[in-house]
Write an enzyme that holds these catalytic residues in place. Structure first.
Site, PDB file in Angstrom:
ATOM      1  N   GLU A 187       0.809  -1.233   0.000  1.00  0.00           N
ATOM      2  CA  GLU A 187       0.000   0.000   0.000  1.00  0.00           C
ATOM      3  C   GLU A 187       0.840   1.279   0.000  1.00  0.00           C
ATOM      4  OE1 GLU A 187      -2.704  -0.491   3.285  1.00  0.00           O
ATOM      5  OE2 GLU A 187      -3.717  -2.187   2.345  1.00  0.00           O
ATOM      6  N   ASN A 228       2.059  -5.056  -3.170  1.00  0.00           N
ATOM      7  CA  ASN A 228       0.672  -5.421  -2.860  1.00  0.00           C
ATOM      8  C   ASN A 228      -0.148  -4.182  -2.513  1.00  0.00           C
ATOM      9  OD1 ASN A 228      -1.278  -7.561  -2.177  1.00  0.00           O
ATOM     10  ND2 ASN A 228      -1.019  -6.914  -0.047  1.00  0.00           N
ATOM     11  N   HIS A 264     -10.327  -6.129  -1.749  1.00  0.00           N
ATOM     12  CA  HIS A 264     -11.311  -5.907  -0.682  1.00  0.00           C
ATOM     13  C   HIS A 264     -12.459  -5.141  -1.346  1.00  0.00           C
ATOM     14  CE1 HIS A 264      -8.825  -7.222   2.638  1.00  0.00           C
ATOM     15  NE2 HIS A 264      -7.825  -6.514   2.152  1.00  0.00           N
ATOM     16  N   GLU A 294      -6.181 -10.670  -1.164  1.00  0.00           N
ATOM     17  CA  GLU A 294      -6.905 -10.423   0.091  1.00  0.00           C
ATOM     18  C   GLU A 294      -8.410 -10.336  -0.146  1.00  0.00           C
ATOM     19  OE1 GLU A 294      -5.313  -7.185   2.401  1.00  0.00           O
ATOM     20  OE2 GLU A 294      -3.242  -7.633   1.852  1.00  0.00           O
ATOM     21  N   ASP A 296     -12.233 -10.213  -0.041  1.00  0.00           N
ATOM     22  CA  ASP A 296     -13.432 -10.402   0.765  1.00  0.00           C
ATOM     23  C   ASP A 296     -14.503  -9.470   0.211  1.00  0.00           C
ATOM     24  OD1 ASP A 296     -12.475  -7.984   1.855  1.00  0.00           O
ATOM     25  OD2 ASP A 296     -12.017  -8.845   3.806  1.00  0.00           O
TER      26      ASP A 296
HETATM   27  C1  XIL Z   1      -5.679  -5.961   8.555  1.00  0.00           C
HETATM   28  C2  XIL Z   1      -5.953  -7.084   9.520  1.00  0.00           C
HETATM   29  O1  XIL Z   1      -6.912  -7.948   8.994  1.00  0.00           O
HETATM   30  C3  XIL Z   1      -6.416  -6.530  10.830  1.00  0.00           C
HETATM   31  O2  XIL Z   1      -6.599  -7.568  11.766  1.00  0.00           O
HETATM   32  C4  XIL Z   1      -5.402  -5.530  11.317  1.00  0.00           C
HETATM   33  O3  XIL Z   1      -5.851  -4.953  12.470  1.00  0.00           O
HETATM   34  C5  XIL Z   1      -5.185  -4.445  10.290  1.00  0.00           C
HETATM   35  O4  XIL Z   1      -4.789  -5.036   9.091  1.00  0.00           O
HETATM   36  N1  XIL Z   1      -4.780  -4.556   3.764  1.00  0.00           N
HETATM   37  C6  XIL Z   1      -3.727  -5.313   4.194  1.00  0.00           C
HETATM   38  C7  XIL Z   1      -3.860  -6.129   5.422  1.00  0.00           C
HETATM   39  O5  XIL Z   1      -2.696  -5.393   3.512  1.00  0.00           O
HETATM   40  O6  XIL Z   1      -2.652  -6.267   6.097  1.00  0.00           O
HETATM   41  C8  XIL Z   1      -4.920  -5.580   6.330  1.00  0.00           C
HETATM   42  O7  XIL Z   1      -5.093  -6.475   7.408  1.00  0.00           O
HETATM   43  C9  XIL Z   1      -6.213  -5.363   5.575  1.00  0.00           C
HETATM   44  C10 XIL Z   1      -6.018  -4.374   4.462  1.00  0.00           C
END
Ligand code: XIL
Length: 378
Positions: A187, A228, A264, A294, A296
């Protein structure tokens, strides 16, 4: 006399009848208990399991993915892995790739300067090894989840370079041979397409990105190294900025292998599958690997009845997996969790949600079957 004989005969008959009944009852109950396992098994196969035990689903996502030489993965919550039998059983059964959800992040692994704690990450890596799963190391240079000693410290540029170098070298070296895919930089691009203000950008400058990849490569030359990010899955300002960034890395000869598209998304906001395809193709055309890292699907903002929401969720999961499978360079499809019992979204948003492919009781949702269906295809 004849009447007495008759009475005895009737009594005998009655006794026989009672005996027969008892015998019949016994046989019936013995038969039904012998039949129970078969019935339970077939009920399990159509996804109606006993609540405490995970189901036997055949074929599993894992076996279907394996046939494509493809990775199907999920993030792992180490506490659930340790203490919930259904969690670990489902994880081992359905997936061939895992990403530690928090256990490899900076604040978890270096809570004090130069004091490293790897117990939780080790636990996940050991589980993955025991079950022949790949591990995606996540992550090494991020603006978030940093320890207080780092965020509240007053460091010079040279200090920050030394801190990031030491962190990356220590972590990647520790898992050499066990973790061969790393999200090195996470990020780094903001929603406006410019580099995100972070401790690393402010303190070191944009060069921290190249440095992070160099150090990770030095620590494990075999590892495949990823950039990522979220919100750059389809086409648009952010994905253009990511494309420009990674093209620059390649042009400068930075050791770098792939792009993780987080995915996401939510029922009311998601990239068009055609755009995702085009974006994956342009990244693959640079010679890069692409992974969905990731996924969801947030459901809380959609007003439709639950059944409709779950169907729409399934559709999105199926579409994104299908898109990934249709690009040769797309090598993994990883979700940010697998059971609604352990998603980060409710804590993050403050509202209940159902973003994953198993419900809170480890029963597969329509989204699970959508993935299985895509994986069963050619
Ligand atoms: C999130 C985790 O799921 C949480 O438990 C934590 O508190 C914060 O991070 N992008 C990412 C992940 O790259 O590392 C993040 O994970 C979600 C968004």
């Amino acid at each position: 006399m004849a009447r007495q004989v008759d009475k005895i005969k009737r009594k005998l008959l009655l006794h026989c009848a009672v005996l027969l009944c008892v015998l019949l009852l016994f046989i019936t109950s013995a038969c039904s208990s012998a039949a129970t396992p078969t019935r339970t098994l077939s009920a399990m196969q159509v996804a109606q399991p006993a609540q405490s035990t995970p189901q036997i689903i055949s074929p599993t996502l894992r076996s279907l993915a394996q046939a494509h030489h493809f990775y199907i993965g999920t993030t792992v919550n180490v506490k659930a892995l340790r203490y919930e039998a259904a969690y670990s059983a489902t994880l081992a059964r359905e997936f061939n790739m895992v990403t530690p959800e928090v256990s490899m992040k900076f604040s978890e692994t270096e809570p004090q300067r130069d004091v490293y704690t790897f117990a939780k990450a080790d636990y996940i890596v050991a589980f993955a090894q025991a079950h022949q799963m790949q591990v995606r190391g996540h992550n090494l240079a991020w603006y978030n989840d940093l320890p207080a000693w780092l965020t509240s410290g007053n460091f010079t540029r040279d200090d920050l370079i030394a801190i990031l170098r030491d962190h990356i070298m220590t972590e990647v070296t520790r898992y050499r041979g066990q973790v061969n895919i790393w999200d090195v930089v996470n990020e780094a691009v903001g929603d406006d397409g410019n580099l995100r203000a972070s401790i690393w950008l402010r303190g070191i400058g944009p060069g921290y990105i190249d440095m992070a990849f160099q150090w990770a490569h030095e620590a494990n030359p075999q590892a495949r190294l990823f950039y990522n990010d979220y919100g750059g899955e389809g086409l648009g300002r952010k994905s253009d900025a990511i494309y420009t960034l990674v093209k620059g890395l390649l042009q400068r000869g930075v050791p770098f292998d792939g792009v993780g598209l987080q995915m996401h998304i939510s029922l009311d906001r998601y990239p068009n599958a055609q755009d995702v395809l085009a974006n994956m193709q342009r990244l693959a055309a640079l010679g890069l690997e692409v992974q969905i890292t990731e996924m969801d699907v947030k459901t809380q903002d959609d007003a439709r009845p639950m059944q409709a929401k779950l169907a729409a969720e399934a559709q999105l999961y199926g579409e994104m997996l299908h898109t990934c499978l249709s690009v040769a360079g797309c090598t993994a499809f990883v979700m940010w969790g697998f059971t609604d019992a352990h998603s980060w979204i409710p804590a993050y948003t403050g509202h209940p949600d159902y973003p994953l492919i198993f419900d809170g009781k480890y029963r597969p949702k329509p989204a699970y079957y959508a993935l299985a269906n895509v994986l069963s295809g050619p």
